[in-house]
Design a protein around this motif. Structure first.
Motif: not given
Length: 139
Positions: A112-127
């Motif tokens: 629900l917050i992605a649209n307000a964010c500049k970008g999304v990073i998911s799935g790279f662990g703590i990286e």
């Protein structure tokens, strides 16, 4: 440069909670690694399990930093109020997730917050946090 990192619910348990998904080190250890890698960046770190406190921190940090890295945890999928808080500031916010939320339960596939964010990073662990830092530095 100043970057605010905000972690949401249950992320205080990193290193203990589901280490096969989230890793075996507490976030504070990862934060020290980031501070060593980027000594010219001032990092402020905040974690809360309470939605209103996360919103207050977004409001507080917005005018005083160059970017916000937000792992809203379970609130990612439920909080219109956090979405509104992000929209209320001009500071770029990068949504991050340690796990690949799209490889998990179906309810985690919607943010629900992605649209307000500049970008999304998911799935790279703590990286995912380091990648967000690099994105903010490139803005």
């Amino acid at each position: 440069m100043k970057i605010q990192i905000i972690n949401g619910p249950n992320l205080n348990l990193l290193g203990k909670r589901e280490p096969d998904v989230y890793g075996s080190l507490p976030f504070e250890s990862h934060l020290e690694n980031l501070k060593n890698k980027y000594p010219y960046i001032i990092f402020d770190y905040y974690q809360s399990n309470i939605e209103g406190e996360i919103i207050n921190k977004i409001h507080e940090a917005g005018p005083s930093c160059n970017g916000i890295i937000l792992n809203a945890g379970g609130y990612t999928h439920t909080s219109i109020a956090i979405y509104d808080a992000i929209k209320a500031i001009n500071t770029p916010v990068i949504e991050v997730h340690i796990s690949n939320v799209y490889a998990r339960e179906a309810f985690r596939h919607q943010s629900l917050i992605a649209n307000a964010c500049k970008g999304v990073i998911s799935g790279f662990g703590i990286e995912s946090y380091r990648l967000a830092i690099e994105a903010i530095m490139g803005m």
